[in-house]
Design an enzyme around this catalytic site. Structure first.
Site, PDB file in Angstrom:
ATOM      1  N   TYR A 227      -1.720   0.318  10.161  1.00 50.27           N
ATOM      2  CA  TYR A 227      -2.005  -0.311   9.110  1.00 50.27           C
ATOM      3  C   TYR A 227      -0.614  -0.301   7.937  1.00 50.27           C
ATOM      4  CZ  TYR A 227      -3.625  -0.990   4.198  1.00 50.27           C
ATOM      5  OH  TYR A 227      -3.890  -1.367   2.787  1.00 50.27           O
TER       6      TYR A 227
ATOM      7  N   LYS B  88       2.295  -3.214   6.603  1.00 46.92           N
ATOM      8  CA  LYS B  88       2.587  -3.461   5.180  1.00 46.92           C
ATOM      9  C   LYS B  88       4.162  -3.154   5.088  1.00 46.92           C
ATOM     10  CE  LYS B  88      -1.475  -4.118   3.504  1.00 46.92           C
ATOM     11  NZ  LYS B  88      -1.845  -5.373   2.712  1.00 46.92           N
TER      12      LYS B  88
ATOM     13  N   SER C 167       0.948  -1.140  -0.106  1.00 49.07           N
ATOM     14  CA  SER C 167      -0.109  -0.020   0.267  1.00 49.07           C
ATOM     15  C   SER C 167       0.992   1.172  -0.207  1.00 49.07           C
ATOM     16  CB  SER C 167      -0.790  -0.020   1.400  1.00 49.07           C
ATOM     17  OG  SER C 167      -1.359   1.259   1.475  1.00 49.07           O
TER      18      SER C 167
HETATM   19  N1  UFG Z   1     -12.852  11.269   2.611  1.00 50.52           N
HETATM   20  C1  UFG Z   1     -13.785  12.236   2.943  1.00 50.52           C
HETATM   21  N2  UFG Z   1     -14.961  11.951   3.451  1.00 50.52           N
HETATM   22  C2  UFG Z   1     -15.358  10.580   3.558  1.00 50.52           C
HETATM   23  C3  UFG Z   1     -14.338   9.634   3.212  1.00 50.52           C
HETATM   24  C4  UFG Z   1     -13.118   9.803   2.969  1.00 50.52           C
HETATM   25  O1  UFG Z   1     -13.526  13.565   2.857  1.00 50.52           O
HETATM   26  O2  UFG Z   1     -16.457  10.197   4.160  1.00 50.52           O
HETATM   27  C5  UFG Z   1     -11.540  11.537   2.255  1.00 50.52           C
HETATM   28  C6  UFG Z   1     -10.445  11.183   2.938  1.00 50.52           C
HETATM   29  O3  UFG Z   1     -10.064  12.134   4.187  1.00 50.52           O
HETATM   30  C7  UFG Z   1      -9.372  11.094   1.977  1.00 50.52           C
HETATM   31  C8  UFG Z   1      -9.975  10.951   0.758  1.00 50.52           C
HETATM   32  O4  UFG Z   1     -11.417  11.095   1.040  1.00 50.52           O
HETATM   33  O5  UFG Z   1      -8.565  12.440   1.747  1.00 50.52           O
HETATM   34  C9  UFG Z   1      -9.930   9.273   0.321  1.00 50.52           C
HETATM   35  O6  UFG Z   1     -10.286   8.416   1.472  1.00 50.52           O
HETATM   36  P1  UFG Z   1     -10.634   6.941   1.645  1.00 50.52           P
HETATM   37  O7  UFG Z   1     -11.129   6.353   2.781  1.00 50.52           O
HETATM   38  O8  UFG Z   1     -11.456   6.508   0.390  1.00 50.52           O
HETATM   39  O9  UFG Z   1      -9.171   6.453   1.213  1.00 50.52           O
HETATM   40  P2  UFG Z   1      -7.646   6.530   2.018  1.00 50.52           P
HETATM   41  O10 UFG Z   1      -6.703   7.650   0.950  1.00 50.52           O
HETATM   42  O11 UFG Z   1      -7.642   6.990   3.311  1.00 50.52           O
HETATM   43  O12 UFG Z   1      -7.179   5.218   1.891  1.00 50.52           O
HETATM   44  C10 UFG Z   1      -6.972   4.018   0.920  1.00 50.52           C
HETATM   45  C11 UFG Z   1      -6.874   2.810   1.311  1.00 50.52           C
HETATM   46  C12 UFG Z   1      -5.830   2.528   2.273  1.00 50.52           C
HETATM   47  C13 UFG Z   1      -4.580   3.020   1.646  1.00 50.52           C
HETATM   48  C14 UFG Z   1      -4.645   4.169   0.945  1.00 50.52           C
HETATM   49  C15 UFG Z   1      -3.335   4.465   0.266  1.00 50.52           C
HETATM   50  O13 UFG Z   1      -8.182   2.664   1.897  1.00 50.52           O
HETATM   51  O14 UFG Z   1      -5.695   1.149   2.930  1.00 50.52           O
HETATM   52  O15 UFG Z   1      -5.767   4.396   0.171  1.00 50.52           O
HETATM   53  O16 UFG Z   1      -3.611   5.740  -0.623  1.00 50.52           O
HETATM   54  F1  UFG Z   1      -3.439   2.812   2.428  1.00 50.52           F
END
Ligand code: UFG
Length: 323
Positions: A143, A147, A119
Site C-alpha cells: 500500500y 503511494k 499517506s
Molecule cells: N489497532 C488495534 N486494534 C484494532 C485495530 C487497530 O489495536 O482492532 C491498532 C493498530 O495496530 C494501530 C492503530 O490501532 O496501531 C491504528 O490502526 P488503524 O488500522 O486505525 O490505522 P493504521 O495506523 O494502521 O493505518 C492508517 C490508514 C493507512 C495509513 C496509516 C498512516 O489506514 O492507510 O494510517 O498512518 F497509511
C-alpha cells in the site's frame, strides 16, 4: 466569474464525501467519479455523480472533453495495509495503474492541477519522530509502495509536462463532519476508532489491542489522528495555491501529537460513557510502533492549521456519526 469545476475521484468514500461537501459549501461545481467498490452512493452530499473506473480511458476522456475541469482531487485508492500484503496486484493495478491512466488523460486534455491523497505509509518504520517530509521513503507494505510510486510519477510529469500537483501525506484520518450526516464506513471495518465505537454501541463485544509490548510508554502503538475536515481544508488551500501558480510540492498532514491505542480507548470511554471491553492480542504485521507527523511545512507554505487538535473532540464527532 464562472465557478471552478473540480473532479473528485473517489468522492463517495469516507474522506472524498467530506471533500465534496466542503467544495459544494465553498461554491465550487463538483463532479464525482467513483466505482463504488468501497464508496457509498448515499454518502455523496451532492454535485454530479458518474459511476465508473479509472481503468476506463474512454470515460476519463469524455469527462475531460465535456467539462472544463480546473483541478482533480484524487481519493480513489485501496488503503488496507494487510490486504495490500496479501493481494499486491490489486493495489498496484488500482492505485498505480489507475492513477497513471487518470494523469495521462488529464495531460492530454490540458488539465494541469492535481491534488493527491498520499499517506504516512510512504515512510515505513520511522528513523526519527516526528516525521518530516525529508524523511527517507521506505514503505514496509505494498500500500505504502503504491503511494510512493505515484508520487514519483507525479514528480516526473511535473518535469515533463505543463502539470502541477500537491501531494498530501495523511497520517491517521479520523472523525466525521459536524452535521453527523457523513462519516467513516468501511466494510469490513479495520480502523481503530470506528471499531472502538462499534464496541461502545454493542455492535461488537470487544476491541482487540494489537500488541502491548511496543517500545512506547504503555506498550501500545502511537498514532497521529487528524480530523477529516482538517484534511479537506488542506485540499482547498492546496487548490488555491496551485491556482496562484505555486510549484508542485509534498506536505505531511497530521496534528503532530501522538496517542497510544490505550489512550484512544480511554478517551472513547470518556466520550461515550460506555464500558468498551478490551482483549490484548498479538501484533498486527507491518505496524510501526510510532507514527507522528511534523506538519510545519504546510502550516508555513499554505497557512493550514488544524481546527480539531485534541483527540477527544475528534472522537466526539465520530461518535455523533456512529449513533
Ligand atoms: N489497532 C488495534 N486494534 C484494532 C485495530 C487497530 O489495536 O482492532 C491498532 C493498530 O495496530 C494501530 C492503530 O490501532 O496501531 C491504528 O490502526 P488503524 O488500522 O486505525 O490505522 P493504521 O495506523 O494502521 O493505518 C492508517 C490508514 C493507512 C495509513 C496509516 C498512516 O489506514 O492507510 O494510517 O498512518 F497509511
Amino acid at each position: 466569474m464562472k465557478k471552478h469545476s473540480i473532479l473528485v475521484v473517489g468522492g463517495a468514500g469516507y474522506i472524498g464525501s467530506h471533500m465534496v461537501k466542503d467544495l459544494l459549501h465553498a461554491g465550487y461545481d463538483v463532479i464525482t467519479l467513483d466505482n463504488l467498490s468501497t464508496g457509498h452512493r448515499e454518502l455523496l452530499p451532492g454535485g454530479q455523480f458518474i459511476e465508473g473506473s479509472l481503468n476506463d480511458t474512454a470515460l476519463l476522456d469524455s469527462i475531460f472533453s465535456e467539462h472544463r475541469i480546473s483541478a482533480v482531487m484524487h481519493f480513489a485508492a485501496y488503503s488496507l495495509v494487510g490486504e495490500s500484503v496479501e493481494n499486491p496486484l490489486k493495489y498496484y493495478q488500482n492505485n498505480v495503474a489507475g492513477t497513471i491512466n487518470l494523469t495521462d488523460s488529464m495531460i492530454r486534455h490540458k488539465v494541469k492541477r492535481f491534488i493527491f491523497s498520499s499517506s504516512a505509509a510512504v515512510y515505513g518504520e520511522p528513523e526519527e519522530v516526528p516525521i518530516t517530509e525529508n524523511h527517507p521513503l521506505n514503505p514496509t507494505n505494498p500500500y505504502g509502495a503504491t503511494k510512493r510510486l505515484v508520487e514519483q510519477v507525479l514528480k516526473d510529469c511535473d518535469s515533463a509536462y505543463d502539470f502541477r500537483y500537491i501531494s498530501l501525506r495523511y497520517f491517521n484520518a479520523a472523525g466525521a463532519d459536524e452535521s453527523g450526516k457523513i462519516g467513516e464506513r468501511h466494510e469490513p471495518e479495520s480502523h481503530l476508532i470506528p471499531l472502538v465505537l462499534k464496541t461502545a454501541t454493542g455492535e461488537r463485544d470487544n476491541i482487540s489491542i494489537f500488541g502491548t509490548n511496543y517500545p512506547t510508554p504503555d506498550g501500545t502503538c502511537i498514532r497521529d489522528y487528524i480530523h477529516v475536515s482538517d484534511l479537506t481544508r488542506a485540499h482547498l488551500l492546496a487548490f488555491d495555491a496551485l491556482l496562484e501558480g505555486s510549484p508542485s510540492d509534498v506536505y505531511n498532514l497530521g496534528n503532530s501529537k501522538g496517542y497510544s491505542v490505550r489512550e484512544v480507548i480511554e478517551l472513547a470511554r470518556k466520550v461515550t460513557g460506555r464500558e468498551i471491553p478490551v482483549i490484548e492480542s498479538g501484533k498486527r504485521p507491518g505496524d510501526p510502533a510510532i507514527l507522528v507527523a511534523r506538519s510545519d511545512k504546510i502550516r508555513k507554505a499554505l497557512g493550514w492549521a488544524p481546527r480539531y487538535e485534541d483527540l477527544e473532540t475528534i472522537i466526539r464527532t465520530a461518535w455523533n456519526w456512529h449513533r
